[in-house]
Design a protein around this motif. Structure first.
Motif, mmCIF file in Angstrom:
data_model
loop_
_atom_site.group_PDB
_atom_site.id
_atom_site.type_symbol
_atom_site.label_atom_id
_atom_site.label_comp_id
_atom_site.label_asym_id
_atom_site.label_seq_id
_atom_site.Cartn_x
_atom_site.Cartn_y
_atom_site.Cartn_z
ATOM 1 N N ASN A 83 1.052 -1.084 -0.316
ATOM 2 C CA ASN A 83 0.036 0.243 -0.256
ATOM 3 C C ASN A 83 0.961 0.955 0.161
ATOM 4 O O ASN A 83 2.400 1.352 0.014
ATOM 5 N N THR A 84 0.272 2.507 -0.402
ATOM 6 C CA THR A 84 1.284 3.178 -0.395
ATOM 7 C C THR A 84 2.073 3.733 0.803
ATOM 8 O O THR A 84 3.116 4.236 1.155
ATOM 9 N N THR A 85 1.427 3.757 2.328
ATOM 10 C CA THR A 85 2.332 3.504 3.393
ATOM 11 C C THR A 85 3.003 2.705 3.748
ATOM 12 O O THR A 85 4.045 3.232 4.006
ATOM 13 N N PHE A 110 -2.626 14.222 3.964
ATOM 14 C CA PHE A 110 -3.345 12.277 4.062
ATOM 15 C C PHE A 110 -2.151 12.095 5.355
ATOM 16 O O PHE A 110 -1.128 12.259 4.955
ATOM 17 N N ALA A 112 -1.433 9.050 6.402
ATOM 18 C CA ALA A 112 0.091 8.327 5.464
ATOM 19 C C ALA A 112 1.730 8.623 4.830
ATOM 20 O O ALA A 112 2.032 8.295 5.429
ATOM 21 N N PHE A 169 -5.538 15.548 -0.869
ATOM 22 C CA PHE A 169 -6.703 14.659 -0.698
ATOM 23 C C PHE A 169 -8.051 15.608 -0.427
ATOM 24 O O PHE A 169 -9.208 15.535 -0.612
ATOM 25 N N ASP A 194 4.083 10.984 -2.470
ATOM 26 C CA ASP A 194 3.614 10.377 -2.035
ATOM 27 C C ASP A 194 2.478 10.505 -3.760
ATOM 28 O O ASP A 194 1.098 11.426 -3.581
ATOM 29 N N ILE A 196 -0.873 8.953 -4.819
ATOM 30 C CA ILE A 196 -1.955 7.855 -4.832
ATOM 31 C C ILE A 196 -2.850 8.727 -5.284
ATOM 32 O O ILE A 196 -4.262 8.398 -6.406
ATOM 33 N N GLN A 197 -3.389 10.055 -5.023
ATOM 34 C CA GLN A 197 -4.997 11.174 -5.622
ATOM 35 C C GLN A 197 -3.982 11.389 -6.998
ATOM 36 O O GLN A 197 -4.896 12.726 -7.141
ATOM 37 N N LYS A 219 -7.421 3.485 -6.651
ATOM 38 C CA LYS A 219 -7.878 5.428 -6.399
ATOM 39 C C LYS A 219 -8.340 6.094 -7.788
ATOM 40 O O LYS A 219 -8.566 4.393 -8.100
HETATM 41 C C1 LIG Z 1 -2.585 11.296 -0.234
HETATM 42 C C2 LIG Z 1 -3.158 9.983 0.350
HETATM 43 N N1 LIG Z 1 -2.233 8.848 0.174
HETATM 44 C C3 LIG Z 1 -2.111 7.631 0.860
HETATM 45 C C4 LIG Z 1 -3.795 7.205 1.246
HETATM 46 C C5 LIG Z 1 -3.782 5.568 1.331
HETATM 47 O O1 LIG Z 1 -3.125 5.377 1.767
HETATM 48 P P1 LIG Z 1 -2.464 3.447 1.873
HETATM 49 O O2 LIG Z 1 -2.136 3.233 0.285
HETATM 50 O O3 LIG Z 1 -1.478 3.178 2.009
HETATM 51 O O4 LIG Z 1 -3.908 3.189 2.357
HETATM 52 C C6 LIG Z 1 -4.596 8.090 0.899
HETATM 53 C C7 LIG Z 1 -6.056 7.573 0.872
HETATM 54 O O5 LIG Z 1 -6.925 6.550 1.007
HETATM 55 C C8 LIG Z 1 -4.012 9.034 0.225
HETATM 56 O O6 LIG Z 1 -5.281 10.405 0.292
#
Ligand SMILES: Cc1ncc(COP(=O)(O)O)c(C=O)c1O
Length: 400
Positions: A83-85, A110, A112, A169, A194, A196-197, A219
């Motif tokens: 995951n992103t984290t 966010f 994370a 986010f 990061d 993911i968005q 996402k």
């Molecule tokens: C900017 C951002 N980073 C990370 C995440 C989520 O991270 P992970 O993939 O670890 O759940 C989100 C939303 O869930 C997000 O909006």
């Protein structure tokens, strides 16, 4: 079954219940090709057990290449993670920190992209500098260069690393990553993104000077939860200390299983991004990600971005006319897949989200910022449906 994706066409999502699904910034719905990839993965293990593994290792090699193409990287610079984290943690715990090193993070990020830096700060004696997100291009904040000036002041004081989301986010603000990268280079700092968005809806190119980038699947890539990727710039990998490495992080990690080399515990850890692939992978999630990225690659990210901007252009005036305040950047480079809005004072935003959901319109609203987040499958013909649902939900709430 047709596997061709087309902008504004949701025929690859035949079971999607919503009339308008506008929560790609939360969790995207699953397309037929993604579903079929997961089924193919599970079916192959049902038939073959371990014999199926080779096929999926090959699939992951192709996937690394496709993800690399998506962000302008090389396939060897990509690790497949959970995951992103995990991607943030991997890097936060792999940098050869010196006590007192400063890490720049941002208010409103966010979590994370905050928690792992806090953990690393506590572990390695780092200092966290938290900068406001103002002055990076939100409406009414003047020149988007103000935020960069503030960042530059921090870098001039010797910050070691900047950690930032490609797209914020809450507001949907696409951060000026190339300008931030240029500043980081000028002051010899490292840049962690990061994505993911952003990835999947905003063009991203790490060759502008991004050192590390992490991105989950569920996402804008339209994969499923529990799979992600991590990019590490090739010139950074040699300096990392992969403290969280696992058994698959070594050179020749599996030879002992196949009789090609003896079992040893002293082989070097790979000096490559995939050193962060330390144990068995989420194969189903990565099969899904492969199918999802293939669809995106055929559409092209600039085309997805332009489609989503047309969608935002179409819905925004109706929302302004209803008293919402748009947080969309006046600068085209600051626009992303998220159209965020503040609601008029008389609206209970979470009540509105529920009211819309019961009318088949799925949105999300962290900290009461209403987020309208369409992606390539959303048709422009959904816009009047969304506006009508807002009117109905508001009248129903007032009548109560
Ligand atoms: C900017 C951002 N980073 C990370 C995440 C989520 O991270 P992970 O993939 O670890 O759940 C989100 C939303 O869930 C997000 O909006």
């Amino acid at each position: 079954m047709s596997t061709s994706a087309q902008l504004g066409d949701r025929s690859l999502f035949p079971d999607l219940a919503a009339r308008s699904y506008l929560a790609h910034c939360a969790i995207s719905p699953v397309s037929l090709p993604v579903r079929e990839a997961v089924i193919a993965y599970v079916d192959s293990y049902a038939r073959l057990g371990v014999v199926a593994l080779g096929r999926w290792l090959d699939q992951r090699a192709v996937l690394r290449g496709a993800l690399a193409t998506l962000i302008g990287a090389g396939a060897d610079d990509i690790a497949l993670v959970s995951n992103t984290t995990t991607g943030v943690i991997d890097i936060a715990f792999a940098i050869a920190w010196r006590p007192g090193d400063r890490v720049v993070i941002f208010e409103g990020e966010f979590p994370a992209n905050v928690t792992p830096w806090q953990q690393a700060a506590a572990t390695f004696g780092l200092t966290l500098a938290r900068l406001p997100l103002t002055g990076f291009g939100l409406p009414g904040e003047g020149d988007p260069g103000d935020g960069l000036l503030r960042l530059e002041a921090c870098l001039r004081e010797g910050a070691r690393l900047v950690a930032v989301s490609a797209v914020q986010f809450q507001t949907g603000l696409a951060m000026p990553i190339p300008a931030i990268a240029a500043l980081c280079r000028r002051y010899d700092a490292e840049l962690f993104v990061d994505a993911i968005q952003g990835a999947g809806v905003v063009p991203i190119d790490v060759s502008c000077g991004v050192d590390y980038l992490t991105c989950g699947s569920h996402k804008w890539l339209l994969g499923i939860e529990g799979s992600a990727f991590l990019y590490v710039a090739p010139h950074r990998v040699g300096a990392l200390v992969p403290r969280l490495g696992g058994w698959l992080s070594h050179e020749d990690p599996v030879g002992f299983l196949f009789g090609t080399s003896p079992l040893r515990y002293d082989r070097a850890l790979r000096a490559r991004a995939d050193v962060f692939e330390g144990g068995a992978a989420n194969g189903a999630g990565l099969a899904a990600l492969g199918a999802a990225v293939e669809l995106l690659a055929r559409l092209g990210i600039p085309a997805v971005h332009a489609h989503v901007q047309r969608w935002h252009d179409a819905v925004e005036p109706g929302l302004l006319a209803r008293g919402f305040t748009s947080l969309r950047s006046p600068h085209p480079g600051g626009r992303s897949g998220i159209l965020a809005l503040r609601a008029p004072a008389d609206i209970d935003v979470q009540g509105l989200v529920r009211g819309l959901a019961s009318r088949g319109v799925i949105v999300s609203a962290p900290e009461n910022n209403l987020r309208i987040a369409p992606s390539w499958p959303n048709a422009l013909s959904e816009v009047p449906v969304v506006l009508a649902a807002i009117d109905e939900a508001r009248s129903a709430a007032t009548a109560r």
